[in-house]
Enzyme design. Structure first.
Site, mmCIF file in Angstrom:
data_model
loop_
_atom_site.group_PDB
_atom_site.id
_atom_site.type_symbol
_atom_site.label_atom_id
_atom_site.label_comp_id
_atom_site.label_asym_id
_atom_site.label_seq_id
_atom_site.Cartn_x
_atom_site.Cartn_y
_atom_site.Cartn_z
ATOM 1 N N GLY A 88 0.541 -0.706 0.302
ATOM 2 C CA GLY A 88 0.154 0.404 0.372
ATOM 3 C C GLY A 88 0.721 1.407 -0.466
ATOM 4 N N GLY A 89 0.544 2.397 0.677
ATOM 5 C CA GLY A 89 0.855 3.101 0.856
ATOM 6 C C GLY A 89 2.076 2.939 1.343
ATOM 7 N N GLY A 149 23.370 11.203 -31.314
ATOM 8 C CA GLY A 149 22.897 11.805 -30.320
ATOM 9 C C GLY A 149 23.298 11.339 -29.017
ATOM 10 N N ALA A 150 24.239 10.125 -29.149
ATOM 11 C CA ALA A 150 24.385 9.524 -27.833
ATOM 12 C C ALA A 150 25.714 9.429 -27.271
ATOM 13 C CB ALA A 150 24.100 7.911 -27.957
#
Length: 530
Positions: free
Chosen positions: A185-186, A420-421
């Site tokens: 859960g939380g 771009g790498a």
């Protein structure tokens, strides 16, 4: 001056006082013992240590100082009024790891299943506040069943206070979450907000909704481990940075990690004397990395040759394996290493690898850890799945992290660095302090074959011998734009170095950069791609 003799009545009162003190201290001793021996046996039967046993393994022997050991909840109703154990299911305090202060809290699963209530949460809030005030790391040993249902919204508010403090401490002090039991859960959001998450196989699980809820809502049947076990989060989700087979090995590496980190963002990582010579040559590097860019090799072997004594701690070892992230020492000082891994997808950058490396770069920058980037990258991974999965956004995360980093930054190009790498892997153009390259380096927009097919497409198509023309123009492209000294001639590489002498170059460069000072821009905070 003579001291008056004590009367028999006074001696009797003194004896009574000592007895009363001993009686009251016995209550505290019982609080340290925890719940019944039966509860301890049940914990051990699951292959799990108790909260205090875990703290003893984490901290230096005899260094633990407990806080609020006698705290009890004040809730009433639903049976809690008859069950008010000391500690309220969490042990909190501080001690040392290798002589340096560390704060810790450990859920005690033997008490209310480690579930969090108001008093339980208040103890955690206090120790987190103390850690932030003292400027020292905080380690949570998690083994709890979530919010204490009997205390309702007070338990939920307790978690909110933890999340707020996790966020406030982010980038200020190291926060380490060690998952040694369930976390549902939380409660799972606190570990996700910290810098590092450790998990132990078979005993620790993390999920927002458990198997029963999943089955009820979606019809899918799955076990707790299959849904949120250590291997799931270490290999698939990336939530866990480390996974271990047992608690002792896990806590030993938590200690090792702490030895590599500074106490807070105002300090530098601790340095150590090393017997590994700074100028040690490594002829093995000449054989480890093939000159042929199409042949794979294990980047881990390169890292072992460069760092002190071949020792390093790999982060996210099992997730996004086409990029490696590790903490190590070079010349006695801690460095963060980001490296392409040619053994996995030829070392390309994809969405997950970009996200992994970005988080690591950001962590290193937060805690003044210099960055060493080892580059052998053919580009970003093409494909519909990657584009639809947001590779632009994830790649931008890595670009943002490097551009935003003010720590010393060194780039080392081993072989390929395409497109771009190349830019994203901490090139000079985005702020790397120094860029070195081996003589086998190829820095270009793309590989020679691909570039020739674009530039000379018409010439190749019209030729009587297209393959012969293609071979010729590829050779010309390599000779003109991809030779090892092309980038160095234009100032984008500081030096082309002998691979065998790389360690000495790095040690000297890091020593020079140790006093680097770069002022961050004046702003509330940046707005990075999320």
């Amino acid at each position: 001056m003579a001291v008056p003799e004590r009367t028999a009545d006074e001696n009797a009162l003194d004896t009574d006082s000592r007895g009363r003190v001993a009686e009251l201290l016995a209550i505290k001793s019982q609080a340290s013992d925890g719940p019944s021996a039966r509860a301890t046996e049940a914990q051990h039967a699951k292959g799990k240590l108790t909260a205090r046993e875990r703290i003893d393994l984490l901290l230096d022997e005899g260094s633990f100082n407990e806080v609020e050991q006698l705290r009890r909840h004040r809730a009433s109703g639903f049976g809690l009024e008859h069950r008010r154990p000391h500690t309220d299911g969490v042990v909190t305090g501080w001690g040392t790891v290798e002589g340096r202060t560390v704060f810790v809290y450990a859920h005690d699963f033997r008490i209310f299943g480690g579930a969090l209530g108001e008093a339980h949460a208040t103890k955690i809030h206090k120790i987190m506040d103390m850690a932030l005030s003292a400027g020292a790391p905080v380690v949570s040993l998690n083994d709890g069943a979530g919010a204490r249902i009997q205390e309702g919204v007070l338990a939920l508010a307790g978690y909110g206070g933890i999340f707020q403090r996790n966020t406030k401490a982010s980038g200020v002090i190291p926060q380490i979450s060690v998952m040694l039991g369930p976390c549902a859960g939380g409660a799972a959001y606190s570990p996700a907000l910290t810098d590092f998450v450790f998990m132990v196989r078979d005993t620790s699980q993390m999920f927002i909704t458990g198997p029963d809820v999943v089955r009820a809502v979606t019809g899918e049947k799955i076990t707790q481990d299959g849904l949120g076990g250590a291997d799931v989060h270490a290999e698939k989700s990336g939530v866990a940075h480390f996974a271990y087979d047992d608690e002792r090995a896990c806590l030993a590496d938590v200690r090792y990690l702490l030895s590599l980190l500074p106490a807070n963002h105002l300090e530098h990582p601790p340095s150590r004397m090393t017997t590994d010579p700074a100028d040690r040559r490594s002829e093995a590097l000449l054989d480890l990395v093939p000159a042929n860019g199409r042949l794979p090799y294990d980047m881990r072997s390169v890292i072992e040759e460069l760092v002190d004594d071949g020792e390093y701690l790999e982060v996210h070892e099992l997730w996004a394996t086409n990029v490696l992230c590790a903490l190590a020492r070079v010349g006695g000082g801690t460095v963060g290493i980001v490296a392409n891994q040619p053994l996995a997808y030829a070392g390309v950058l994809d969405a997950r690898a970009s996200e992994k490396a970005a988080a690591f770069v950001q962590m290193c920058d937060s805690f003044n850890i210099p960055l060493l980037t080892l580059v052998d990258v053919p580009g970003f991974l093409p494909g519909v799945d990657q584009e639809h999965g947001g590779i632009i956004r994830h790649g931008a995360k890595l670009l943002y992290a490097y551009c935003n980093a003010t720590v010393p930054r060194i780039q080392l190009i081993l072989r390929k660095a395409y497109g771009g790498a190349y830019i994203v892997m901490d090139s000079r153009s985005i702020g790397s302090d120094l860029s070195y390259a081996w003589p086998t380096n190829e820095i270009a927009v793309m590989g020679a074959e691909g570039a020739a097919n674009v530039i000379f497409r018409k010439q190749i198509a019209d030729a009587e011998d297209p393959e012969g023309v293609r071979a010729r123009v590829v050779k010309e492209y390599k000779a003109e734009l991809m030779h090892p000294y092309y980038a160095a001639e234009r100032g984008l590489v500081d030096d082309v170095i002998d691979p065998a002498g790389t360690r000495g170059v790095l040690v000297r460069a890091l020593a020079m950069l140790r006093t680097k000072h770069a002022e961050p821009p004046s702003r509330k905070h940046g707005n990075p791609p999320m």
